[in-house]
Design an enzyme around this catalytic site. Structure first.
Site, PDB file in Angstrom:
ATOM      1  N   HIS A 127       0.827  -1.209   0.000  1.00 49.38           N
ATOM      2  CA  HIS A 127       0.000   0.000   0.000  1.00 49.38           C
ATOM      3  C   HIS A 127       0.861   1.258   0.000  1.00 49.38           C
ATOM      4  O   HIS A 127       0.638   2.180  -0.790  1.00 49.38           O
ATOM      5  CB  HIS A 127      -0.913  -0.013   1.228  1.00 49.38           C
ATOM      6  CG  HIS A 127      -1.604   1.281   1.500  1.00 49.38           C
ATOM      7  ND1 HIS A 127      -2.859   1.570   1.028  1.00 49.38           N
ATOM      8  CD2 HIS A 127      -1.196   2.383   2.191  1.00 49.38           C
ATOM      9  CE1 HIS A 127      -3.203   2.789   1.416  1.00 49.38           C
ATOM     10  NE2 HIS A 127      -2.209   3.297   2.128  1.00 49.38           N
ATOM     11  N   GLU A 128       1.855   1.291   0.883  1.00 47.77           N
ATOM     12  CA  GLU A 128       2.703   2.480   0.989  1.00 47.77           C
ATOM     13  C   GLU A 128       3.540   2.689  -0.279  1.00 47.77           C
ATOM     14  O   GLU A 128       3.695   3.820  -0.746  1.00 47.77           O
ATOM     15  CB  GLU A 128       3.611   2.378   2.220  1.00 47.77           C
ATOM     16  CG  GLU A 128       2.864   2.326   3.545  1.00 47.77           C
ATOM     17  CD  GLU A 128       1.963   3.541   3.771  1.00 47.77           C
ATOM     18  OE1 GLU A 128       2.286   4.628   3.257  1.00 47.77           O
ATOM     19  OE2 GLU A 128       0.934   3.385   4.450  1.00 47.77           O
ATOM     20  N   HIS A 131       1.544   4.309  -3.015  1.00 44.77           N
ATOM     21  CA  HIS A 131       1.504   5.773  -2.997  1.00 44.77           C
ATOM     22  C   HIS A 131       2.645   6.358  -3.838  1.00 44.77           C
ATOM     23  O   HIS A 131       2.464   7.338  -4.567  1.00 44.77           O
ATOM     24  CB  HIS A 131       1.634   6.293  -1.563  1.00 44.77           C
ATOM     25  CG  HIS A 131       0.380   6.221  -0.755  1.00 44.77           C
ATOM     26  ND1 HIS A 131      -0.817   6.761  -1.176  1.00 44.77           N
ATOM     27  CD2 HIS A 131       0.139   5.685   0.469  1.00 44.77           C
ATOM     28  CE1 HIS A 131      -1.745   6.562  -0.248  1.00 44.77           C
ATOM     29  NE2 HIS A 131      -1.189   5.898   0.753  1.00 44.77           N
ATOM     30  N   GLU A 190      -5.827   6.811  -0.860  1.00 46.81           N
ATOM     31  CA  GLU A 190      -5.736   5.628  -0.010  1.00 46.81           C
ATOM     32  C   GLU A 190      -6.356   4.413  -0.699  1.00 46.81           C
ATOM     33  O   GLU A 190      -5.790   3.316  -0.677  1.00 46.81           O
ATOM     34  CB  GLU A 190      -6.428   5.891   1.330  1.00 46.81           C
ATOM     35  CG  GLU A 190      -5.736   6.910   2.212  1.00 46.81           C
ATOM     36  CD  GLU A 190      -4.322   6.509   2.570  1.00 46.81           C
ATOM     37  OE1 GLU A 190      -4.118   5.341   2.937  1.00 46.81           O
ATOM     38  OE2 GLU A 190      -3.420   7.355   2.476  1.00 46.81           O
TER      39      GLU A 190
END
Length: 264
Positions: A127-128, A131, A190
């Site tokens: 997920h990070e 980004h 997100e």
């Protein structure tokens, strides 16, 4: 006043056209900053973090974090970062992790407790890194710059017209942009990072189904202490879980055909 309005509209149009781009999911983006500048900011911020926050020396924590992170970043294209990613574990109880432009990943020891398996940790790291792949940092800085430009013009117009209660108007405008523009953008980021991360972890041989369990763990760890979704930069855990489940079948196919990782 009229001159201010006429100057602002073409200026804003030029900025929006110059920065128009597309995210990995096909969403239109505004990106006004260069990749080299963003990477330098990421490296500088990470160096400051290493100086101000205690680093973990726990060999199990380091081995786990590096194995998962290295497995994820091995599936990231060189156009995102053409180098060796640096991974650090910060000795801090907050349940968090982050990735920065310039190939930097930070994981807090608090997260290692909530992410009970390496698959769950991979969901967070994916997920990070998502980004970074989608250049959300660039987009947030760009949209903030444009929003600030709009507030400055509004202040000029209110002053020129001697509007009463200017402070209250400016406060309302700022809150309106935050709730109506900035926060929904953050929630979009997100959700987009969730989907990019889901695919990354599947390609790296981590079970994407564990992303759902991770967010159940995160919700439990938060103990219900969350603001309403309308006023939050993050989607509610249940919203995230539902979105992940809706997009699970394609990544399960990727996972089943992907070579398994070596993280025990």
């Amino acid at each position: 006043m009229k001159h201010t309005q006429y100057l602002f509209i073409p200026l804003l149009s030029t900025v929006l056209l110059a920065g128009c781009a597309e995210s990995p999911t096909g969403r239109k983006q505004l990106k006004l900053f260069s990749e080299s500048n963003l990477q330098k900011m990421g490296v500088d911020a990470f160096d400051e973090m290493k100086e101000s926050t205690k680093l973990s020396t726990n060999p199990k924590h380091l081995a786990r974090a590096n194995c998962v992170a290295n497995s994820i970043t091995a599936k990231v294209g060189k156009e995102v970062f053409n180098g060796t990613w640096e991974v650090k574990v910060f000795d801090d109880e907050q349940v968090n992790a982050f990735a920065l432009p310039g190939g930097k990943i930070g994981i807090y020891t608090g997260l290692l407790k909530v992410a009970e398996t390496n698959d769950q940790l991979a969901a967070v790291v994916g997920h990070e890194v998502g980004h970074v792949i989608a250049e959300h940092g660039n987009e947030r800085m760009s949209t903030s710059a444009v929003a600030q430009m709009g507030l400055q013009v509004a202040d000029t117009v209110l002053t020129a017209n001697d509007v009463g209660g200017k402070a209250q108007w400016m406060s309302a405008l700022g809150l309106g942009m935050q709730v109506g523009f900035t926060l929904p953008f953050s929630r979009t980021h997100e959700s987009e990072a969730d989907l990019i991360g889901l695919e990354l972890m599947a390609k790296a041989g981590f079970n994407p189904k564990e992303a759902v369990q991770l967010w159940k763990n995160m919700d439990k760890a938060a103990g219900g202490k969350r603001p309403p979704e309308l006023l939050s930069t993050h989607p509610a855990p249940q919203t995230r879980i539902e979105d992940l489940q809706k997009n699970m079948q394609p990544v399960l196919k990727i996972y089943k055909s992907a070579p398994k990782n070596n993280c025990a």
